[in-house]
Design a protein around this motif. Structure first.
Motif, PDB file in Angstrom:
ATOM      1  N   ASP A  75      56.234   9.124  16.820  1.00 46.97           N
ATOM      2  CA  ASP A  75      55.813   9.383  15.450  1.00 46.97           C
ATOM      3  C   ASP A  75      56.979   9.875  14.599  1.00 46.97           C
ATOM      4  O   ASP A  75      57.075   9.546  13.409  1.00 46.97           O
ATOM      5  N   VAL A 108      44.999  14.405   2.960  1.00 43.96           N
ATOM      6  CA  VAL A 108      45.404  14.197   4.353  1.00 43.96           C
ATOM      7  C   VAL A 108      44.995  15.406   5.194  1.00 43.96           C
ATOM      8  O   VAL A 108      44.453  15.277   6.295  1.00 43.96           O
ATOM      9  N   ASN A 109      45.238  16.590   4.646  1.00 38.92           N
ATOM     10  CA  ASN A 109      44.941  17.803   5.411  1.00 38.92           C
ATOM     11  C   ASN A 109      43.455  18.095   5.508  1.00 38.92           C
ATOM     12  O   ASN A 109      43.036  18.921   6.315  1.00 38.92           O
ATOM     13  N   ASN A 112      43.086  16.908   9.058  1.00 43.58           N
ATOM     14  CA  ASN A 112      43.862  17.586  10.099  1.00 43.58           C
ATOM     15  C   ASN A 112      43.719  19.102  10.070  1.00 43.58           C
ATOM     16  O   ASN A 112      43.906  19.769  11.083  1.00 43.58           O
ATOM     17  N   ALA A 172      44.916   9.724   7.465  1.00 45.48           N
ATOM     18  CA  ALA A 172      44.878  10.860   8.387  1.00 45.48           C
ATOM     19  C   ALA A 172      43.940  10.595   9.554  1.00 45.48           C
ATOM     20  O   ALA A 172      44.266  10.907  10.706  1.00 45.48           O
ATOM     21  N   ARG A 175      45.590   8.325  11.944  1.00 45.46           N
ATOM     22  CA  ARG A 175      46.954   8.744  12.291  1.00 45.46           C
ATOM     23  C   ARG A 175      47.973   7.666  11.929  1.00 45.46           C
ATOM     24  O   ARG A 175      48.883   7.340  12.675  1.00 45.46           O
ATOM     25  N   GLY A 176      47.810   7.136  10.726  1.00 41.94           N
ATOM     26  CA  GLY A 176      48.767   6.169  10.195  1.00 41.94           C
ATOM     27  C   GLY A 176      48.426   4.723  10.442  1.00 41.94           C
ATOM     28  O   GLY A 176      49.079   3.834   9.897  1.00 41.94           O
ATOM     29  N   CYS A 202      51.859  10.378   2.772  1.00 40.17           N
ATOM     30  CA  CYS A 202      50.884  10.527   3.872  1.00 40.17           C
ATOM     31  C   CYS A 202      51.592  10.748   5.202  1.00 40.17           C
ATOM     32  O   CYS A 202      51.166  11.582   6.011  1.00 40.17           O
ATOM     33  N   TRP A 203      52.676  10.023   5.435  1.00 40.14           N
ATOM     34  CA  TRP A 203      53.453  10.223   6.659  1.00 40.14           C
ATOM     35  C   TRP A 203      54.053  11.630   6.699  1.00 40.14           C
ATOM     36  O   TRP A 203      54.059  12.295   7.751  1.00 40.14           O
ATOM     37  N   LEU A 206      51.320  14.014   7.445  1.00 41.33           N
ATOM     38  CA  LEU A 206      50.881  13.845   8.834  1.00 41.33           C
ATOM     39  C   LEU A 206      51.813  14.595   9.774  1.00 41.33           C
ATOM     40  O   LEU A 206      51.370  15.280  10.698  1.00 41.33           O
ATOM     41  N   SER A 209      51.174  18.457   9.249  1.00 41.13           N
ATOM     42  CA  SER A 209      49.888  18.962   9.742  1.00 41.13           C
ATOM     43  C   SER A 209      49.785  18.876  11.265  1.00 41.13           C
ATOM     44  O   SER A 209      49.303  19.809  11.914  1.00 41.13           O
TER      45      SER A 209
END
Length: 305
Positions: A75, A108-109, A112, A172, A175-176, A202-203, A206, A209
């Motif tokens: 990742d 996104v969060n 996560n 999210a 996970r991508g 977003c990455w 990610l 988080s």
């Protein structure tokens, strides 16, 4: 010995006293409870022994996180390739408006649920002009005017925000690994350049988080809320190494979040500068691990790119 001496001897008197005490109800009560406690400890120890040698340990800390070194470095390689676009999302022709940028991060969060990211980006969103009610809605995975937060990317064809926030939540959750339909819907709504910036953000989120959750999961081991049973040596070594590498960074993020709580709304240029500084700081940590991930991928996968 003579019978009289036998019954009056010191050893006989001590043994008789011990047996009489053992027959006392209070002593028997404590004996039962001590025995039950010992059996409970033994059962727990046996259950823990069953977990020894397992790489994927069941955890009570159930937030998304990295549990394997191979996944983590892979990742990081993907995120490393996004660093120029991440910086471009803060400054440059493809920059995203700070208020929308922070809404993307919070979206996104919402999946996560990293505590570090909630604090930092909650403050940055407030500084960018996002009100507290909207921050709360976004952290719950909802838009302000959305009751259930279930809108899909394909059905949002209005503004950039209407497409970007559902996309961020889908990003999210997968996970991508978002679908082609999700990407195409985002591009249709905001164009290729801005869609690239949204994906890069977003990455970035990610990474932050998952990293924060991995840090907190390791800390939770020592508070009784971490992995159940004994972790494998590989799992524990990975978590300890990750904590040693990233602990200082996330500790600094916590302190920065507290400091930002004293700051009021700021101009867009200041928000962009803060974001660019975060990108540089994060990039310094991402780069070595990302390069390791690139090397790992090249060795283990002939089709690696």
């Amino acid at each position: 010995r003579a019978p009289q001496e036998l019954f009056t001897s010191k050893s006989f008197m001590m043994n008789a006293g011990m047996h009489a005490a053992a027959a006392h109800p209070v002593v028997q009560f404590h004996r039962v409870h001590v025995r039950a406690g010992a059996l409970k400890i033994i059962r727990r120890f046996k259950n823990n022994l069953r977990c020894v040698g397992e790489v994927n340990v069941e955890i009570s800390y159930d937030k998304p996180m990295w549990t394997k070194a191979s996944d983590c470095v892979s990742d990081h390689w993907k995120i490393l390739k996004q660093l120029p676009h991440i910086m471009g999302a803060y400054v440059g022709p493809a920059a995203v408006d700070p208020s929308l940028l922070e809404k993307i991060m919070l979206s996104v969060n919402s999946h996560n649920k990293c505590s570090y990211c909630t604090s930092l980006h909650g403050e940055l969103a407030r500084m960018a002009g996002v009100d507290g009610d909207e921050v709360s809605c976004l952290l719950e995975g909802k838009d302000v005017d959305d009751d259930d937060g279930e809108a899909s990317v394909e059905t949002t064809t209005g503004t950039t925000e209407e497409a970007a926030l559902p996309y961020a939540r889908a990003f999210a959750a997968s996970r991508g690994a978002v679908t082609k339909e999700d990407r195409d819907a985002l591009i249709d709504a905001c164009g290729t350049k801005l869609a690239t910036s949204v994906t890069a953000l977003c990455w970035f989120m990610l990474w932050g988080s998952l990293g924060g959750n991995t840090i907190n999961a390791f800390r939770a081991r020592f508070g009784g809320a971490g992995p159940i049973g004994f972790p494998s040596l590989l799992s524990l070594a990975f978590e300890a190494l990750f904590f040693a590498y990233y602990g200082v960074l996330f500790g600094a993020i916590h302190v920065i979040s507290l400091a930002l709580g004293k700051v009021s709304t700021v101009p867009k240029s200041v928000s962009a500068a803060i974001g660019a500084a975060l990108c540089v700081c994060g990039g310094l940590f991402i780069f070595p691990v990302g390069m390791l991930g690139g090397l790992w991928g090249a060795v283990t996968n002939p089709q690696f790119a």
